[in-house]
Design an enzyme around this catalytic site. Structure first.
Site, PDB file in Angstrom:
ATOM      1  N   ARG A 120       0.806  -1.234   0.000  1.00 26.34           N
ATOM      2  CA  ARG A 120       0.000   0.000   0.000  1.00 26.34           C
ATOM      3  C   ARG A 120       0.842   1.288   0.000  1.00 26.34           C
ATOM      4  O   ARG A 120       0.336   2.350   0.344  1.00 26.34           O
ATOM      5  CB  ARG A 120      -0.985   0.021   1.174  1.00 26.34           C
ATOM      6  N   LYS A 142       2.412  11.056 -11.944  1.00 26.66           N
ATOM      7  CA  LYS A 142       1.522  10.160 -12.700  1.00 26.66           C
ATOM      8  C   LYS A 142       2.273   8.858 -12.904  1.00 26.66           C
ATOM      9  O   LYS A 142       3.354   8.843 -13.502  1.00 26.66           O
ATOM     10  CB  LYS A 142       1.154  10.760 -14.060  1.00 26.66           C
ATOM     11  N   GLU A 184       8.125  16.675 -25.908  1.00 28.91           N
ATOM     12  CA  GLU A 184       7.492  17.137 -24.654  1.00 28.91           C
ATOM     13  C   GLU A 184       8.003  18.533 -24.265  1.00 28.91           C
ATOM     14  O   GLU A 184       7.296  19.289 -23.602  1.00 28.91           O
ATOM     15  CB  GLU A 184       7.717  16.133 -23.521  1.00 28.91           C
ATOM     16  N   LYS A 226       6.400  22.463 -15.361  1.00 28.17           N
ATOM     17  CA  LYS A 226       5.617  21.313 -14.897  1.00 28.17           C
ATOM     18  C   LYS A 226       5.425  21.365 -13.382  1.00 28.17           C
ATOM     19  O   LYS A 226       4.337  21.067 -12.876  1.00 28.17           O
ATOM     20  CB  LYS A 226       6.259  19.988 -15.335  1.00 28.17           C
ATOM     21  N   GLU A 236      -5.080  16.534 -11.362  1.00 26.39           N
ATOM     22  CA  GLU A 236      -5.741  16.856 -12.629  1.00 26.39           C
ATOM     23  C   GLU A 236      -7.241  17.103 -12.471  1.00 26.39           C
ATOM     24  O   GLU A 236      -8.059  16.595 -13.256  1.00 26.39           O
ATOM     25  CB  GLU A 236      -5.472  15.749 -13.660  1.00 26.39           C
ATOM     26  N   ARG A 240      -4.152  21.018 -14.713  1.00 27.68           N
ATOM     27  CA  ARG A 240      -3.098  20.058 -15.075  1.00 27.68           C
ATOM     28  C   ARG A 240      -3.351  19.412 -16.437  1.00 27.68           C
ATOM     29  O   ARG A 240      -2.398  19.006 -17.114  1.00 27.68           O
ATOM     30  CB  ARG A 240      -2.956  18.966 -13.996  1.00 27.68           C
ATOM     31  N   ASN A 244      -1.563  17.693 -21.247  1.00 28.91           N
ATOM     32  CA  ASN A 244      -2.016  16.656 -22.178  1.00 28.91           C
ATOM     33  C   ASN A 244      -2.124  17.171 -23.616  1.00 28.91           C
ATOM     34  O   ASN A 244      -2.623  16.464 -24.495  1.00 28.91           O
ATOM     35  CB  ASN A 244      -3.368  16.115 -21.713  1.00 28.91           C
ATOM     36  N   HIS A 247      -1.882  14.906 -26.641  1.00 27.30           N
ATOM     37  CA  HIS A 247      -1.963  13.525 -26.151  1.00 27.30           C
ATOM     38  C   HIS A 247      -3.271  12.819 -26.504  1.00 27.30           C
ATOM     39  O   HIS A 247      -3.306  11.588 -26.526  1.00 27.30           O
ATOM     40  CB  HIS A 247      -1.744  13.488 -24.639  1.00 27.30           C
ATOM     41  N   HIS A 251      -2.184   9.516 -27.908  1.00 28.44           N
ATOM     42  CA  HIS A 251      -2.474   8.230 -27.264  1.00 28.44           C
ATOM     43  C   HIS A 251      -3.270   7.309 -28.195  1.00 28.44           C
ATOM     44  O   HIS A 251      -3.091   6.086 -28.170  1.00 28.44           O
ATOM     45  CB  HIS A 251      -3.243   8.450 -25.959  1.00 28.44           C
ATOM     46  N   HIS A 264       6.295   7.316 -27.720  1.00 31.72           N
ATOM     47  CA  HIS A 264       5.332   8.239 -27.121  1.00 31.72           C
ATOM     48  C   HIS A 264       5.561   9.675 -27.640  1.00 31.72           C
ATOM     49  O   HIS A 264       4.618  10.355 -28.062  1.00 31.72           O
ATOM     50  CB  HIS A 264       5.442   8.193 -25.594  1.00 31.72           C
TER      51      HIS A 264
END
Ligand SMILES: NC(=O)c1ccc[n+]([C@@H]2O[C@H](COP(=O)([O-])OP(=O)(O)OC[C@H]3O[C@@H](n4cnc5c(N)ncnc54)[C@H](O)[C@@H]3O)[C@@H](O)[C@H]2O)c1
Ligand SMILES: O=C(O)C(=O)C[C@@H](O)[C@H](O)[C@H](O)COP(=O)(O)O
Ligand SMILES: [Zn+2]
Length: 358
Positions: A120, A142, A184, A226, A236, A240, A244, A247, A251, A264
């Site tokens: 955990r 993330k 990026e 960032k 997010e 935030r 993206n 993306h 994606h 990517h």
């Protein structure tokens, strides 16, 4: 060395940036807890940097485990993640074990997710070794893995104790991977900082030629932007999402072609060109600014034409995007260079962008 701080309110952590930081025991010492340290890396990075990192950690007197995973986006999945858990359990790693992600974004995302979920939650440190990981993925918490139906679909927000970015390791990066990282950087500049975008345009050759001074500026400014965005909206809930940009299309390209077919950063580069096209079509972005996005992306040797997956397939893939609400796809578009908006779009314009881009 310079240090950028990610300030989350309740807690903060440092991003150290500079040459030969992998050799600095003093940077690791404050963040290594417990008796065991597990270095998670892959079969490409291990022979390059794992022994050096182990030598750096040796004076701390910990038990050091190396977990070496297969290389590539195609392995960012349950099966590989389980290999981390299997090894930690076999070694009787306890709750104070510290994980160190030594590699690019794939290793960073998977190690972070393993740290978030093993017993955990155990601490982890990011040691990003690609440009993409140094400017983006190692910062902000993330973490996760891909699902065949969608990118990064299983994961957690889980922050590292520290990011230690050694700029010298970028010298061994293949040119295609360097370009993926520049994507990026372009993204970060395009959404938040017009002056930085102009700087990237003027320095695109230097960046592509591994110029250490130019890369240092790019890593520092990208991390500053960032860190600020993540500090304002860690999970997010709103702002935030601008990170993206490119993306939603990107994606879809990655999942549609099969993970690893395009990098990517390549998919994001092409995705930014598509998002700029959509922004211009909707009258948000000027034609001149759209062209600047295309030119700088092309200048970084990134693809600007989308793969022919077919319009319906693109739309299907984008519907599972994490930003979608009630079936409506949300896009990050540009109002101008340096300013992004988060918005739904009419289907006709989306289809026109897809038709023009493929
Ligand atoms: N968590 C986030 O905020 C975030 C942000 C951006 C991207 N990502 C994720 O990051 C991943 C992409 O990361 P990436 O571009 O670093 O890819 P990657 O992790 O696959 O690394 C790229 C390649 O470079 C090799 N490599 C790494 N360091 C090297 C070095 N110093 N010298 C030589 N080779 C080296 C790797 O073995 C790999 O083959 C994607 O899965 C993407 O979804 C996450
Ligand atoms: O940190 C963020 O937030 C980002 O969106 C950074 C992106 O570059 C990165 O690729 C991220 O993993 C995408 O997140 P996702 O939530 O769209 O999977
Ligand atoms: Zn990204």
């Amino acid at each position: 060395m310079i240090t950028v701080t990610v300030d989350l309110g309740q807690r903060a952590y440092p991003i150290h940036i500079g040459p030969a930081l992998i050799d600095r025991t003093d940077l690791f010492e404050p963040h290594v807890r417990g008796k065991t340290v597990a270095i998670v890396t892959n079969e490409t990075v291990e022979p390059l940097y794992a022994a050096r990192l182990e030598a750096t950690l040796a004076p701390l007197g910990k038990t050091i485990i190396r977990i070496v995973l297969p290389d590539g986006e195609a392995h960012k999945n349950w099966e590989t993640l389980n290999r981390i858990f299997d090894r930690l359990l076999a070694e009787r790693a306890d709750r104070k074990t510290t994980l160190i992600a030594l590699g690019g974004g794939v290793i960073g995302d998977m190690t972070g997710f393993a740290a978030a979920s093993y017993m955990r939650g155990i601490p982890f440190i990011q040691v990003p070794t690609t440009l993409l990981a140094q400017v983006d993925s190692s910062v902000g918490g993330k973490t996760g893995i891909n699902h065949p139906l969608g990118k990064n679909m299983i994961g957690a927000f889980y922050q590292p104790q520290a990011v230690i970015a050694d700029s010298a390791v970028l010298r061994s990066l293949p040119p295609r991977e360097l370009a993926a990282g520049i994507a990026e950087v372009i993204k970060t500049a395009a959404i938040a900082d017009h002056a930085f975008f102009s700087w990237v345009e003027s320095n695109i050759e230097a960046l592509s030629n591994y110029d250490q001074a130019a890369l240092a500026v790019a890593v520092r400014r990208s991390c500053e932007v960032k860190a600020k965005v993540v500090g304002e909206d860690e999970r997010e809930g709103g702002i935030r999402a601008i990170l993206n940009f490119g993306h939603t299309f990107g994606h879809a390209i990655e999942a549609g072609l099969g993970y690893g077919e395009w990098l990517h950063g390549e998919a994001v580069g092409c995705g930014m060109v598509m998002a700029a096209d959509l922004s211009a079509r909707l009258g948000l972005l000027s034609e001149a600014s759209r062209e600047r996005i295309v030119n700088v992306t092309r200048g970084a040797k990134l693809p600007v034409r989308a793969p022919a997956l077919g319009e319906e397939r693109y739309i299907d893939l984008m519907r599972v995007d994490k930003k979608a609400e009630g079936g409506e796809i949300k896009f990050i578009l540009l109002k101008k260079i340096g300013e992004a908006v988060i918005t739904g779009v009419p289907e006709a314009e989306l289809r026109a962008t897809l038709a023009a881009s493929i």
